[in-house]
Scaffold this active site. Structure first.
Site, mmCIF file in Angstrom:
data_model
loop_
_atom_site.group_PDB
_atom_site.id
_atom_site.type_symbol
_atom_site.label_atom_id
_atom_site.label_comp_id
_atom_site.label_asym_id
_atom_site.label_seq_id
_atom_site.Cartn_x
_atom_site.Cartn_y
_atom_site.Cartn_z
ATOM 1 N N CYS A 98 38.800 36.403 41.563
ATOM 2 C CA CYS A 98 39.366 35.051 41.565
ATOM 3 C C CYS A 98 40.541 35.109 42.531
ATOM 4 C CB CYS A 98 39.820 34.633 40.177
ATOM 5 S SG CYS A 98 40.693 33.050 40.190
ATOM 6 N N CYS A 103 40.833 33.755 36.977
ATOM 7 C CA CYS A 103 39.651 33.350 36.210
ATOM 8 C C CYS A 103 38.799 34.582 35.905
ATOM 9 C CB CYS A 103 38.817 32.340 36.996
ATOM 10 S SG CYS A 103 39.731 30.853 37.433
#
Lengths: 193, 92
Positions: A98, A103
């Site tokens: 990410c 994430c």
């Protein structure tokens, strides 16, 4: 007082009080979410991978809809971002990063490894992924495609690694024990010791 | 709705230079050409959501970029697969 200088416990207590007062989230709901988050671990993802290796229908479901596949294994997914699963093959290796933040498919892998959020990992995964993977002990053959999956938005992504040779006839439990955190984001690949 | 296989270009735009914003389109892809892999669903635009602006639902796509077009000295077999909202894509 400058809000940036306020003690964090006081700020947290204040936010929790406001969430309850505004009927956004009760104390019980927050406690439940903390419990679910703490319970998640790579063992969940490993159980999904082992089942996909032994059950073609489950594998098809997992690649079509990771959220349903996680729920089928008892993982609570309500209110969480959709889960997508990317399959490693003889021709393609997937690596998850990410670059914008952190994430991570926490519902099925738990908390990310400490380096996942580091600027170094996030930069090198998209700039120099093959050399970085060698530093993790993973050499991707030159003729194999390497796809770097940058989680930027509403999905969380996990990798379905390849089943190692020499595991024919193994039970799902034996197979799950081979699968580690890094294998499910493409940092490493499962190996038979 | 963009079909799988549609060539697209990420807008060469820098809203960061115009004021506060929350953007889910990485810098390194702006202005670059990729190919739509598939439509991932429709989601509230995070750029509006972050500021509690009226909700705007946008199609989200998985888009693939050859890394050789993004960086110098790149391995020819490297690609990047990224989620991008339709508002950031233009015809290539």
């Amino acid at each position: 007082m400058n809000i940036l200088e306020a003690p964090s416990e006081k700020l947290l207590a204040g936010i929790r009080k406001l969430l309850a007062e505004k009927n956004i989230a009760t104390e019980a709901e927050i406690a439940e979410r903390i419990r679910i988050t703490d319970e998640a671990s790579p063992a969940r993802g490993a159980a999904m991978v082992a089942r996909a290796w032994t059950d073609p229908d489950y594998k098809a479901l997992m690649l079509r809809d990771g959220t349903l596949a996680a729920e089928a294994m008892g993982v609570p997914m309500r209110g969480l971002p959709p889960l997508g699963v990317l399959e490693n093959t003889a021709e393609l290796h997937n690596l998850v990063v990410c670059t914008l933040c952190s994430c991570y498919p926490r519902a099925v892998l738990g908390y990310p490894p400490f380096w996942f959020k580091s600027a170094a990992y996030r930069a090198r995964a998209v700039r120099d992924p093959r050399a970085m993977l060698v530093e993790f002990g993973t050499t991707i053959p030159d003729d194999m495609k390497l796809e770097v999956v940058d989680s930027t938005a509403d999905y969380r992504w996990m990798v379905l690694p390849r089943r190692p040779a020499g595991t024919e006839g193994w039970s799902a439990e034996q197979l799950a024990a081979l699968v580690h955190e890094g294998d499910m984001i493409g940092i490493t690949v499962p190996r038979v010791k | 709705m963009l079909a799988s296989g549609t060539p697209v270009r990420v807008k060469l735009d820098w809203p960061e230079t115009r004021g506060p914003c929350h953007i889910r389109t990485p810098h390194y892809l702006r202005g670059h050409q990729g190919v739509v892999v598939r439509h991932l669903g429709d989601f509230p635009n995070p750029e509006a959501l972050a500021f509690r602006r009226p909700e705007q639902i946008l199609p989200l796509y998985h888009v693939r970029f050859p890394m050789a077009g993004l960086w110098p000295d790149q391995h020819g077999n490297n690609t990047v697969l990224v989620e991008l909202y339709e508002s950031w894509l233009e015809a290539a």
